[in-house]
Design a protein around this motif. Structure first.
Motif, mmCIF file in Angstrom:
data_model
loop_
_atom_site.group_PDB
_atom_site.id
_atom_site.type_symbol
_atom_site.label_atom_id
_atom_site.label_comp_id
_atom_site.label_asym_id
_atom_site.label_seq_id
_atom_site.Cartn_x
_atom_site.Cartn_y
_atom_site.Cartn_z
ATOM 1 N N PHE A 1 -20.035 -20.504 -17.694
ATOM 2 C CA PHE A 1 -18.613 -20.537 -18.020
ATOM 3 C C PHE A 1 -17.837 -20.112 -16.774
ATOM 4 O O PHE A 1 -18.056 -19.015 -16.238
ATOM 5 N N VAL A 2 -16.962 -20.991 -16.293
ATOM 6 C CA VAL A 2 -16.144 -20.700 -15.110
ATOM 7 C C VAL A 2 -14.702 -20.526 -15.544
ATOM 8 O O VAL A 2 -14.111 -21.442 -16.133
ATOM 9 N N ASN A 3 -14.141 -19.363 -15.267
ATOM 10 C CA ASN A 3 -12.752 -19.094 -15.615
ATOM 11 C C ASN A 3 -11.918 -19.040 -14.342
ATOM 12 O O ASN A 3 -12.169 -18.209 -13.461
ATOM 13 N N ALA A 4 -10.948 -19.936 -14.219
ATOM 14 C CA ALA A 4 -10.095 -19.977 -13.034
ATOM 15 C C ALA A 4 -8.912 -19.039 -13.225
ATOM 16 O O ALA A 4 -7.910 -19.401 -13.835
ATOM 17 N N GLY A 5 -9.055 -17.823 -12.738
ATOM 18 C CA GLY A 5 -8.009 -16.817 -12.858
ATOM 19 C C GLY A 5 -7.200 -16.696 -11.579
ATOM 20 O O GLY A 5 -7.190 -17.601 -10.732
ATOM 21 N N GLY A 6 -6.522 -15.565 -11.425
ATOM 22 C CA GLY A 6 -5.577 -15.420 -10.327
ATOM 23 C C GLY A 6 -5.986 -14.394 -9.279
ATOM 24 O O GLY A 6 -6.590 -13.366 -9.584
ATOM 25 N N ILE A 7 -5.620 -14.671 -8.030
ATOM 26 C CA ILE A 7 -5.842 -13.751 -6.921
ATOM 27 C C ILE A 7 -4.919 -12.539 -7.037
ATOM 28 O O ILE A 7 -5.110 -11.526 -6.352
ATOM 29 N N ASN A 8 -3.939 -12.620 -7.936
ATOM 30 C CA ASN A 8 -3.005 -11.498 -8.155
ATOM 31 C C ASN A 8 -3.686 -10.305 -8.796
ATOM 32 O O ASN A 8 -3.053 -9.261 -9.004
ATOM 33 N N TRP A 9 -4.967 -10.439 -9.145
ATOM 34 C CA TRP A 9 -5.771 -9.315 -9.646
ATOM 35 C C TRP A 9 -5.581 -8.069 -8.775
ATOM 36 O O TRP A 9 -5.541 -6.942 -9.267
ATOM 37 N N TYR A 10 -5.432 -8.260 -7.461
ATOM 38 C CA TYR A 10 -5.428 -7.133 -6.524
ATOM 39 C C TYR A 10 -4.067 -6.460 -6.383
ATOM 40 O O TYR A 10 -3.964 -5.416 -5.736
ATOM 41 N N GLY A 11 -3.030 -7.050 -6.987
ATOM 42 C CA GLY A 11 -1.704 -6.467 -6.816
ATOM 43 C C GLY A 11 -1.248 -6.586 -5.371
ATOM 44 O O GLY A 11 -1.696 -7.459 -4.621
ATOM 45 N N ASP A 12 -0.350 -5.710 -4.962
ATOM 46 C CA ASP A 12 0.157 -5.702 -3.589
ATOM 47 C C ASP A 12 -0.767 -4.828 -2.744
ATOM 48 O O ASP A 12 -0.810 -3.610 -2.905
ATOM 49 N N THR A 13 -1.510 -5.448 -1.819
ATOM 50 C CA THR A 13 -2.478 -4.693 -1.018
ATOM 51 C C THR A 13 -1.942 -4.327 0.362
ATOM 52 O O THR A 13 -2.643 -3.682 1.145
ATOM 53 N N GLY A 14 -0.717 -4.744 0.663
ATOM 54 C CA GLY A 14 -0.189 -4.452 1.988
ATOM 55 C C GLY A 14 -1.034 -5.104 3.065
ATOM 56 O O GLY A 14 -1.377 -6.279 2.983
ATOM 57 N N ASP A 15 -1.422 -4.321 4.085
ATOM 58 C CA ASP A 15 -2.269 -4.832 5.164
ATOM 59 C C ASP A 15 -3.758 -4.584 4.901
ATOM 60 O O ASP A 15 -4.598 -4.929 5.740
ATOM 61 N N ARG A 16 -4.094 -4.002 3.767
ATOM 62 C CA ARG A 16 -5.486 -3.660 3.455
ATOM 63 C C ARG A 16 -6.254 -4.902 3.019
ATOM 64 O O ARG A 16 -5.822 -5.635 2.143
ATOM 65 N N VAL A 17 -7.398 -5.132 3.642
ATOM 66 C CA VAL A 17 -8.257 -6.267 3.276
ATOM 67 C C VAL A 17 -9.010 -5.910 1.997
ATOM 68 O O VAL A 17 -9.571 -4.820 1.866
ATOM 69 N N VAL A 18 -9.027 -6.832 1.033
ATOM 70 C CA VAL A 18 -9.730 -6.606 -0.230
ATOM 71 C C VAL A 18 -10.693 -7.754 -0.493
ATOM 72 O O VAL A 18 -10.483 -8.878 -0.058
ATOM 73 N N ASP A 19 -11.778 -7.431 -1.207
ATOM 74 C CA ASP A 19 -12.718 -8.458 -1.640
ATOM 75 C C ASP A 19 -13.067 -8.221 -3.106
ATOM 76 O O ASP A 19 -12.425 -7.407 -3.786
ATOM 77 N N GLU A 20 -14.090 -8.902 -3.592
ATOM 78 C CA GLU A 20 -14.407 -8.890 -5.012
ATOM 79 C C GLU A 20 -14.830 -7.517 -5.529
ATOM 80 O O GLU A 20 -14.833 -7.279 -6.742
ATOM 81 N N SER A 21 -15.189 -6.608 -4.635
ATOM 82 C CA SER A 21 -15.608 -5.272 -5.067
ATOM 83 C C SER A 21 -14.438 -4.342 -5.345
ATOM 84 O O SER A 21 -14.628 -3.255 -5.897
ATOM 85 N N ASP A 22 -13.213 -4.766 -4.987
ATOM 86 C CA ASP A 22 -12.047 -3.905 -5.168
ATOM 87 C C ASP A 22 -11.515 -3.978 -6.601
ATOM 88 O O ASP A 22 -11.577 -5.034 -7.240
#
Length: 296
Positions: free
Chosen positions: A105-126
């Motif tokens: 099952f593939v669910n196409a959700g949003g990159i907005n999961w991370y909120g406003d990260t500023g200059d901080r790099v985020v990946d799937e572990s955040d």
């Protein structure tokens, strides 16, 4: 593969359905009206009605359903529609996938999961960030639970801004930028996680085929860019100047509450895809925009 797709008539769904069929897959479209074709199945995600028996024999299910974030000015009623249209459809299809024994099952959700990260790099572990869209993404992903609990391999795509002239991030900007009155948003320092349409389609096929991929996956280009860089590249692709910046107060007047989300900085990278060996065909923004603006 026999692939069940919800939201098949939308912006992403239209392109994905065409790609899957071109690749030789059998696509079953979920529709809310009475089914009129052999490859259609009627459902009602508002009430959770979907006959799992009709999905018997499917190899995968892909959920793309949900009201457009920017279709209306936000008020409490529309924010509730944004949430319900995503959560209800996801839960309904996830439960049907579990009941029908669909393997993935593939669910196409949003990159907005991370909120406003500023200059901080985020990946799937955040973890999830803050804000309405981040909260929405959290509930959206949680709605895949029935499938995951049943042992279905669940991939939760967090989709960046797909680039194509026919919809998504580019379509509403085609006119102002085409007229030479486009410009950066506010200071233009916010990071944008984008992805070429062809790469997004390839990501879906990639995760369908890879049994070792489950959980969150950032569907984005390897290098996010700041809004001012994106603006310059977009103007250059259209051979137009970009000298009309949009100040923050104007966005707030025009978009209301949505403006704060539009100005969010999301510096997200696709760590899972890169670790699994996925190769982006268009990692360079300028080449991706050139491709996105082709008339096809």
């Amino acid at each position: 593969m026999r692939v069940v797709v919800s939201g098949a008539s939308g912006f992403l769904g239209t392109h994905l359905t065409r790609r899957l069929r071109t690749s030789g897959h059998d696509v079953v479209r979920l529709v809310r009206r009475p089914a009129t074709q052999q490859n259609e199945v009627q459902w009602d995600p508002r009430t959770g009605r979907l006959d799992a028996a009709a999905l018997s024999g499917a190899d995968a299910a892909i959920n793309l359903a949900g009201a457009a974030v920017d279709a209306k000015r936000w008020n409490e009623s529309y924010k509730r529609e944004l949430r319900d249209s995503r959560v209800n459809s996801t839960r309904t299809l996830a439960q049907a996938a579990a009941d029908a024994g669909i393997p993935v099952f593939v669910n196409a959700g949003g990159i907005n999961w991370y909120g406003d990260t500023g200059d901080r790099v985020v990946d799937e572990s955040d973890p999830a960030g803050e804000g309405f869209l981040a909260d929405l993404c959290r509930a959206w992903e949680a709605a895949t639970g029935p499938a995951e609990d049943a042992g279905v391999r669940v991939v939760r795509l967090r989709v960046g801004y797909p680039l194509h002239r026919s919809g998504g991030y580019l379509k509403p900007q085609m006119l102002p930028f085409g007229l030479g009155i486009g410009g950066k948003l506010a200071g233009g320092r916010q990071w944008m996680p984008w992805i070429a349409m062809d790469d997004w389609l390839s990501v879906v096929e990639f995760v369908l085929a890879r049994d070792d991929i489950a959980g969150p996956v950032n569907a984005a280009a390897p290098e996010p860019v700041r809004n001012d860089e994106f603006t310059k590249a977009f103007g250059a692709a259209l051979h137009r100047p970009t000298v009309m910046p949009v100040p923050g107060f104007a966005l707030r007047i025009l978009l209301g509450e949505l403006s704060s989300e539009a100005l969010s900085s999301i510096r997200a990278v696709p760590k899972v895809l890169l670790d699994k060996g996925f190769t982006h065909q268009y990692p360079d923004l300028r080449e991706a925009l050139k491709k996105a603006l082709e008339k096809r």
